[in-house]
Design a protein around this motif. Structure first.
Motif, PDB file in Angstrom:
ATOM      1  N   THR A  60      29.396  -9.050  42.862  1.00  0.00           N
ATOM      2  CA  THR A  60      28.491 -10.180  43.007  1.00  0.00           C
ATOM      3  C   THR A  60      27.291  -9.725  43.823  1.00  0.00           C
ATOM      4  OG1 THR A  60      30.344 -11.718  42.945  1.00  0.00           O
ATOM      5  CG2 THR A  60      28.261 -12.546  43.833  1.00  0.00           C
ATOM      6  N   ARG A  62      23.708 -10.778  45.637  1.00  0.00           N
ATOM      7  CA  ARG A  62      23.044 -11.943  46.229  1.00  0.00           C
ATOM      8  C   ARG A  62      21.681 -11.522  46.773  1.00  0.00           C
ATOM      9  NH1 ARG A  62      26.487 -16.227  47.344  1.00  0.00           N
ATOM     10  NH2 ARG A  62      28.660 -15.803  46.861  1.00  0.00           N
ATOM     11  N   GLU A  69      18.837 -18.914  47.392  1.00  0.00           N
ATOM     12  CA  GLU A  69      19.548 -17.678  47.099  1.00  0.00           C
ATOM     13  C   GLU A  69      19.718 -17.532  45.590  1.00  0.00           C
ATOM     14  OE1 GLU A  69      23.515 -15.540  48.826  1.00  0.00           O
ATOM     15  OE2 GLU A  69      23.682 -17.659  48.345  1.00  0.00           O
ATOM     16  N   ILE A  71      22.076 -15.558  42.796  1.00  0.00           N
ATOM     17  CA  ILE A  71      23.399 -14.948  42.720  1.00  0.00           C
ATOM     18  C   ILE A  71      23.616 -14.453  41.293  1.00  0.00           C
ATOM     19  CG2 ILE A  71      25.869 -15.281  43.079  1.00  0.00           C
ATOM     20  CD1 ILE A  71      25.069 -17.804  44.727  1.00  0.00           C
ATOM     21  N   GLU A  73      26.675 -12.291  39.023  1.00  0.00           N
ATOM     22  CA  GLU A  73      27.947 -11.569  38.962  1.00  0.00           C
ATOM     23  C   GLU A  73      27.943 -10.726  37.706  1.00  0.00           C
ATOM     24  OE1 GLU A  73      31.857 -13.228  40.209  1.00  0.00           O
ATOM     25  OE2 GLU A  73      32.330 -12.904  38.078  1.00  0.00           O
TER      26      GLU A  73
END
Length: 91
Positions: A60, A62, A69, A71, A73
């Motif tokens: 992941t 960030r 933020e 993000i 994955e």
């Protein structure tokens, strides 16, 4: 996918639409010598490896911004990387 040579059931191992053509070529006995974005989905084949033997790494990422933020994955199988999901969280 379903059909002759394909395992029944569902796999949690990441795959994408670009993996279908190399897999079908492999099942048809065709060689695939040129560049390709996809991979043969060996784990989906009846004579393929057990799903527990396929190494999948997931990370992941960030990124903090002044407004929140981001993000992302991603998972890697062999040398192919798949984006699993992404999100933007605003503050």
């Amino acid at each position: 996918m379903a059909g002759p040579g394909i395992r029944a059931g569902v796999s949690e191992i990441p795959a994408a639409i670009v993996d279908v053509a190399p897999t079908l070529a492999h099942l048809s006995g065709l060689s695939w010598d040129g560049p390709q974005d996809g991979r043969i989905l060996h784990e989906a084949l009846i004579d393929g490896p057990n799903l527990s033997e396929v190494e999948v790494t997931t990370e992941t990422l960030r990124l903090a911004t002044p407004h929140g933020e981001q993000i992302l994955e991603r998972s890697t199988v062999l040398d192919h990387t798949y984006v699993d999901w992404g999100a933007v969280v605003r503050i």
